[in-house]
Design an enzyme around this catalytic site. Structure first.
Site, mmCIF file in Angstrom:
data_model
loop_
_atom_site.group_PDB
_atom_site.id
_atom_site.type_symbol
_atom_site.label_atom_id
_atom_site.label_comp_id
_atom_site.label_asym_id
_atom_site.label_seq_id
_atom_site.Cartn_x
_atom_site.Cartn_y
_atom_site.Cartn_z
ATOM 1 N N LYS A 14 0.844 -1.214 0.000
ATOM 2 C CA LYS A 14 0.000 0.000 0.000
ATOM 3 C C LYS A 14 0.877 1.260 0.000
ATOM 4 O O LYS A 14 0.661 2.167 -0.800
ATOM 5 C CB LYS A 14 -0.939 0.006 1.220
ATOM 6 C CG LYS A 14 -1.863 -1.209 1.288
ATOM 7 C CD LYS A 14 -2.812 -1.123 2.470
ATOM 8 C CE LYS A 14 -2.144 -1.201 3.822
ATOM 9 N NZ LYS A 14 -1.570 -2.540 4.159
ATOM 10 N N ARG A 89 -9.582 0.480 8.329
ATOM 11 C CA ARG A 89 -9.159 -0.885 8.669
ATOM 12 C C ARG A 89 -10.209 -1.619 9.483
ATOM 13 O O ARG A 89 -10.003 -2.780 9.843
ATOM 14 C CB ARG A 89 -7.865 -0.826 9.469
ATOM 15 C CG ARG A 89 -6.590 -1.022 8.640
ATOM 16 C CD ARG A 89 -5.409 -0.801 9.552
ATOM 17 N NE ARG A 89 -4.211 -1.495 9.175
ATOM 18 C CZ ARG A 89 -3.196 -0.936 8.525
ATOM 19 N NH1 ARG A 89 -3.277 0.302 8.102
ATOM 20 N NH2 ARG A 89 -2.094 -1.633 8.287
ATOM 21 N N ARG A 145 -0.166 -9.374 13.184
ATOM 22 C CA ARG A 145 -0.735 -8.338 12.304
ATOM 23 C C ARG A 145 -1.596 -8.966 11.220
ATOM 24 O O ARG A 145 -2.657 -8.455 10.876
ATOM 25 C CB ARG A 145 0.385 -7.511 11.664
ATOM 26 C CG ARG A 145 1.049 -6.586 12.661
ATOM 27 C CD ARG A 145 2.322 -5.998 12.100
ATOM 28 N NE ARG A 145 2.076 -5.101 10.993
ATOM 29 C CZ ARG A 145 3.022 -4.680 10.162
ATOM 30 N NH1 ARG A 145 4.257 -5.083 10.308
ATOM 31 N NH2 ARG A 145 2.718 -3.848 9.192
HETATM 32 P P1 B4P Z 1 4.629 -1.583 2.140
HETATM 33 O O1 B4P Z 1 4.275 -0.875 0.887
HETATM 34 O O2 B4P Z 1 5.384 -0.769 3.155
HETATM 35 O O3 B4P Z 1 3.405 -2.254 2.846
HETATM 36 P P2 B4P Z 1 2.063 -1.656 3.481
HETATM 37 O O4 B4P Z 1 0.975 -2.497 2.896
HETATM 38 O O5 B4P Z 1 1.960 -0.184 3.261
HETATM 39 O O6 B4P Z 1 2.385 -1.876 5.010
HETATM 40 P P3 B4P Z 1 1.802 -1.968 6.441
HETATM 41 O O7 B4P Z 1 0.425 -2.532 6.458
HETATM 42 O O8 B4P Z 1 2.901 -2.711 7.094
HETATM 43 O O9 B4P Z 1 1.802 -0.626 7.192
HETATM 44 P P4 B4P Z 1 0.945 0.473 7.930
HETATM 45 O O10 B4P Z 1 1.946 1.537 8.083
HETATM 46 O O11 B4P Z 1 -0.298 0.816 7.194
HETATM 47 O O12 B4P Z 1 5.495 -2.851 1.708
HETATM 48 C C1 B4P Z 1 6.102 -3.713 2.635
HETATM 49 C C2 B4P Z 1 7.454 -4.207 2.099
HETATM 50 O O13 B4P Z 1 7.277 -4.916 0.871
HETATM 51 C C3 B4P Z 1 8.436 -3.085 1.785
HETATM 52 O O14 B4P Z 1 9.708 -3.476 2.212
HETATM 53 C C4 B4P Z 1 8.391 -2.944 0.269
HETATM 54 O O15 B4P Z 1 9.612 -2.480 -0.276
HETATM 55 C C5 B4P Z 1 8.090 -4.377 -0.151
HETATM 56 N N1 B4P Z 1 7.292 -4.434 -1.382
HETATM 57 C C6 B4P Z 1 6.196 -3.686 -1.669
HETATM 58 N N2 B4P Z 1 5.702 -4.019 -2.884
HETATM 59 C C7 B4P Z 1 6.514 -5.022 -3.358
HETATM 60 C C8 B4P Z 1 6.512 -5.797 -4.567
HETATM 61 N N3 B4P Z 1 5.593 -5.609 -5.528
HETATM 62 N N4 B4P Z 1 7.466 -6.751 -4.716
HETATM 63 C C9 B4P Z 1 8.398 -6.944 -3.754
HETATM 64 N N5 B4P Z 1 8.467 -6.238 -2.603
HETATM 65 C C10 B4P Z 1 7.526 -5.287 -2.408
HETATM 66 O O16 B4P Z 1 0.477 -0.077 9.385
HETATM 67 C C11 B4P Z 1 1.327 -0.252 10.510
HETATM 68 C C12 B4P Z 1 0.552 -0.385 11.844
HETATM 69 O O17 B4P Z 1 -0.071 0.900 12.195
HETATM 70 C C13 B4P Z 1 -0.636 -1.360 11.913
HETATM 71 O O18 B4P Z 1 -0.220 -2.685 12.200
HETATM 72 C C14 B4P Z 1 -1.511 -0.760 13.057
HETATM 73 O O19 B4P Z 1 -1.024 -1.095 14.329
HETATM 74 C C15 B4P Z 1 -1.354 0.733 12.861
HETATM 75 N N6 B4P Z 1 -2.428 1.309 12.016
HETATM 76 C C16 B4P Z 1 -2.230 1.906 10.798
HETATM 77 N N7 B4P Z 1 -3.395 2.331 10.280
HETATM 78 C C17 B4P Z 1 -4.368 1.987 11.194
HETATM 79 C C18 B4P Z 1 -5.799 2.146 11.214
HETATM 80 N N8 B4P Z 1 -6.458 2.729 10.206
HETATM 81 N N9 B4P Z 1 -6.470 1.686 12.293
HETATM 82 C C19 B4P Z 1 -5.822 1.106 13.321
HETATM 83 N N10 B4P Z 1 -4.474 0.917 13.361
HETATM 84 C C20 B4P Z 1 -3.758 1.362 12.305
#
Ligand code: B4P
Length: 194
Positions: A14, A89, A145
Site C-alpha cells: 500500500k 481498517r 498483524r
Molecule cells: P509496504 O508498501 O510498506 O506495505 P504496506 O501495505 O503499506 O504496510 P503496512 O500494512 O505494514 O503498514 P501500515 O503503516 O499501514 O510494503 C512492505 C514491504 O514490501 C516493503 O519493504 C516494500 O519495499 C516491499 N514491497 C512492496 N511491494 C513489493 C513488490 N511488488 N514486490 C516486492 N516487494 C515489495 O500499518 C502499521 C501499523 O499501524 C498497523 O499494524 C496498526 O497497528 C497501525 N495502524 C495503521 N493504520 C491503522 C488504522 N487505520 N487503524 C488502526 N491501526 C492502524
C-alpha cells in the site's frame, strides 16, 4: 474530487504503490501508519497510546485514528483528491469515513484491494524489518498483524463491494507491474498528470 482507498494486508504494498499513485495523479496521500509513526517518534500523548497497540501488532482504537483523519482532510481542502492508505481498517472506520466525506460533499469513488499471498507478505515484511527498525516488522508480530487483518480488516472489503466500489488487483508482481494494474483501474476515473 476523486477519492481512492488502497486496501490490503500488511506488506501488500500500500505504501509503496501510494508513492507512485500520488506522483502520477497528484492526489493527497493520507497514510494512517505514517501519521501514527510520526506521533510515536515525537512521543505525543497520542503516540504513546498508539505505540502500545502497534508494538503488539494490534489495530489502534478507532476513535484515535478517525480523529487524526478528520483534521488531515481539513488541511488539504483544495486537493484534487485523496488516497487513503491503510485506512479504513475496520467497518466502524469505513462508516466514519463515509460520514466525514459526506459532510464535505464528497465520497469514496474507488477501492483497490491488493491481493498478495501470505508467504509473500511474510517474506516482504521480514525483509523490510532488516533495515526499517520498525518494532512491528519482527516475525512474531507479523503473524499477529496478519491475524488482526483477517479478523477485523478483511470484512471491510465486503462493505465496499456491497456499495459497488471494490476492485481487486493481483499484488504478487514486481512493483512496476502491480502499478500498471492499479493505473488501469484509476484511469477510468482520472487522467494522469505525470
Ligand atoms: P509496504 O508498501 O510498506 O506495505 P504496506 O501495505 O503499506 O504496510 P503496512 O500494512 O505494514 O503498514 P501500515 O503503516 O499501514 O510494503 C512492505 C514491504 O514490501 C516493503 O519493504 C516494500 O519495499 C516491499 N514491497 C512492496 N511491494 C513489493 C513488490 N511488488 N514486490 C516486492 N516487494 C515489495 O500499518 C502499521 C501499523 O499501524 C498497523 O499494524 C496498526 O497497528 C497501525 N495502524 C495503521 N493504520 C491503522 C488504522 N487505520 N487503524 C488502526 N491501526 C492502524
Amino acid at each position: 474530487m476523486f477519492n481512492l482507498v488502497l486496501f490490503g494486508p500488511p506488506g501488500s504494498g500500500k505504501g509503496t504503490q501510494s508513492e507512485n499513485i500520488v506522483k502520477t495523479y497528484n492526489l493527497e496521500h493520507i497514510s494512517t501508519g505514517d501519521l501514527l509513526r510520526s506521533e510515536v517518534s515525537r512521543a505525543t500523548p497520542l503516540g504513546v497510546e498508539a505505540q502500545k497497540y502497534m508494538d503488539q501488532g494490534l489495530l489502534v482504537p478507532d476513535e484515535v485514528v478517525i480523529g487524526m483523519i478528520s483534521s488531515k482532510i481539513d488541511e488539504s481542502a483544495d486537493a484534487r483528491g485523496f488516497i487513503f492508505d491503510g485506512f479504513p481498517r475496520t467497518r466502524a472506520q469505513a462508516e466514519a469515513l463515509d460520514k466525514l466525506l459526506e459532510f464535505k460533499n464528497t465520497k469514496i469513488d474507488l477501492v483497490l484491494a491488493l491481493d498478495v499471498s501470505e508467504a509473500e507478505l511474510t517474506k516482504r515484511l521480514i525483509g523490510r524489518g532488516l533495515t526499517s527498525g520498525r518494532s512491528d516488522d519482527t516475525e512474531d508480530v507479523i503473524v499477529k498483524r496478519i491475524k488482526e487483518y483477517r479478523s477485523k480488516t478483511e470484512p471491510v472489503a465486503s462493505y465496499y463491494d456491497a456499495h459497488g466500489k471494490l476492485e481487486t488487483v493481483q499484488g504478487n508482481h514486481p512493483v512496476e507491474e502491480t502499478f500498471k494494474l492499479l493505473s488501469k483501474n484509476i484511469n477510468k476515473y482520472l487522467l494522469p498528470v505525470a
